[in-house]
Design an enzyme around this catalytic site. Structure first.
Site, short mmCIF file in Angstrom:
data_model
loop_
_atom_site.label_atom_id
_atom_site.label_comp_id
_atom_site.label_asym_id
_atom_site.label_seq_id
_atom_site.Cartn_x
_atom_site.Cartn_y
_atom_site.Cartn_z
N ASP A 111 -19.35 -49.73 -48.08
CA ASP A 111 -19.46 -48.81 -46.95
C ASP A 111 -18.08 -48.17 -46.72
O ASP A 111 -17.69 -47.26 -47.43
CB ASP A 111 -19.97 -49.61 -45.75
CG ASP A 111 -20.31 -48.76 -44.54
OD1 ASP A 111 -20.88 -47.67 -44.72
OD2 ASP A 111 -20.02 -49.18 -43.40
N LYS A 139 -22.56 -46.40 -50.06
CA LYS A 139 -22.63 -45.31 -49.06
C LYS A 139 -21.34 -44.49 -49.20
O LYS A 139 -20.40 -44.66 -48.44
CB LYS A 139 -22.65 -45.93 -47.66
CG LYS A 139 -24.01 -46.11 -47.05
CD LYS A 139 -23.84 -46.41 -45.57
CE LYS A 139 -24.72 -47.53 -45.12
NZ LYS A 139 -24.47 -47.93 -43.73
P1 IMP Z 1 -17.28 -52.18 -45.53
O1 IMP Z 1 -16.18 -53.18 -45.38
O2 IMP Z 1 -17.30 -51.16 -44.43
O3 IMP Z 1 -17.35 -51.55 -46.89
O4 IMP Z 1 -18.61 -52.94 -45.25
C1 IMP Z 1 -19.23 -53.72 -46.17
C2 IMP Z 1 -20.12 -54.72 -45.43
O5 IMP Z 1 -20.70 -54.15 -44.25
C3 IMP Z 1 -21.25 -55.09 -46.33
O6 IMP Z 1 -20.95 -56.26 -47.03
C4 IMP Z 1 -22.39 -55.27 -45.37
O7 IMP Z 1 -22.48 -56.62 -44.97
C5 IMP Z 1 -22.07 -54.43 -44.16
N1 IMP Z 1 -22.84 -53.17 -44.13
C6 IMP Z 1 -22.41 -51.92 -44.37
N2 IMP Z 1 -23.37 -51.00 -44.26
C7 IMP Z 1 -24.49 -51.71 -43.97
C8 IMP Z 1 -25.87 -51.32 -43.76
O8 IMP Z 1 -26.28 -50.15 -43.84
N3 IMP Z 1 -26.71 -52.34 -43.46
C9 IMP Z 1 -26.33 -53.64 -43.38
N4 IMP Z 1 -25.07 -54.04 -43.58
C10 IMP Z 1 -24.15 -53.09 -43.87
#
Ligand code: IMP
Ligand code: MG
Length: 215
Positions: A111, A139
């Site tokens: 994300d 994403k």
């Molecule tokens: P980042 O650190 O923002 O890349 O987030 C990664 C983590 O956020 C992932 O391991 C997920 O657990 C959570 N996450 C991000 N987007 C979603 C979503 O659309 N649904 C559920 N969990 C999400």
């Protein structure tokens, strides 16, 4: 015995199904082939970011017959929100030695990029022979820290998705498909989590007072 058909039975809390169980299965099988192209028959160490990557990791591992070792790291970041809050924290770290090993880091979704950047940094410090990353979902539009995974299941738009390991407030991980969570259930304004969807599966918040929970 009740029959089970995930394409017909979308969960009532989902706005739409993004990937059906069989679409996921097909793509995970292809990812297994992609891994084989890179690793050949060689051994590698899988590090899974739990809880979110539990199902993906379990299924992907069964698509490869290489000798593999497995470890998990638990990271907190989201809490009961659908957007990243603050910086992710390592809640539980590695338990096996990865120095000089080929490491494959697996997460459910890329994300903002903060989580995988944090864990990659931790792994690199331990001097593995190589480090590659594999995510089921990407994403792309939400990236805050530049990061490209080596293996990506599906690139998806900026929608909050649940199922197949992905949660909202620890719910929905057991859905066999991946779907977009209904807007009415996401971060309901002024209401405690779950109050908006009375009777829905998100009806109870996860432990109060925890500012963040496992991804
Ligand atoms: P980042 O650190 O923002 O890349 O987030 C990664 C983590 O956020 C992932 O391991 C997920 O657990 C959570 N996450 C991000 N987007 C979603 C979503 O659309 N649904 C559920 N969990 C999400
Ligand atoms: Mg999560």
């Amino acid at each position: 015995m009740p029959t089970h058909n995930s394409t017909l039975k979308a969960h009532p809390d989902l706005e739409s199904v993004m990937f059906t169980e069989s679409q996921i299965k097909r793509r995970v099988r292809e990812l297994g082939e992609e891994l084989r192209e890179v690793y050949g028959q060689g051994e590698f160490t899988i590090i899974s970011i739990i809880n979110g990557a539990v199902m993906f990791t379990a299924d992907l591992m069964r698509e490869i017959d290489n000798p593999v070792r497995l470890d998990c790291v638990r990271i907190s970041s989201y809490g009961d929100k659908t957007h990243s809050v603050g910086t992710p924290q390592i809640v539980s770290s590695l338990t096996i030695d990865i120095t000089g090993r080929h490491v494959l880091l697996i997460d459910d979704i890329l994300d903002t990029g903060k989580t995988i950047t944090l864990v990659s940094g931790l792994i690199r410090k331990l001097q593995p022979a190589s480090l590659r990353t594999c995510v089921l979902l990407d994403k792309v539009a939400r990236r805050e820290v530049p990061f490209d995974a080596d293996f990506v299941g599906f690139k998806i738009p900026d929608k909050f998705v649940v199922g197949y390991g992905l949660d909202y407030a620890e719910r929905y991980r057991n859905l066999p498909c991946i779907g977009v969570l209904s807007a009415r259930l996401q971060n309901p304004a002024g209401a405690p989590l779950g109050a908006a969807g009375a009777g829905s599966a998100a009806g109870t918040p996860r432990s109060s007072g925890t500012q963040s929970g496992p991804g």
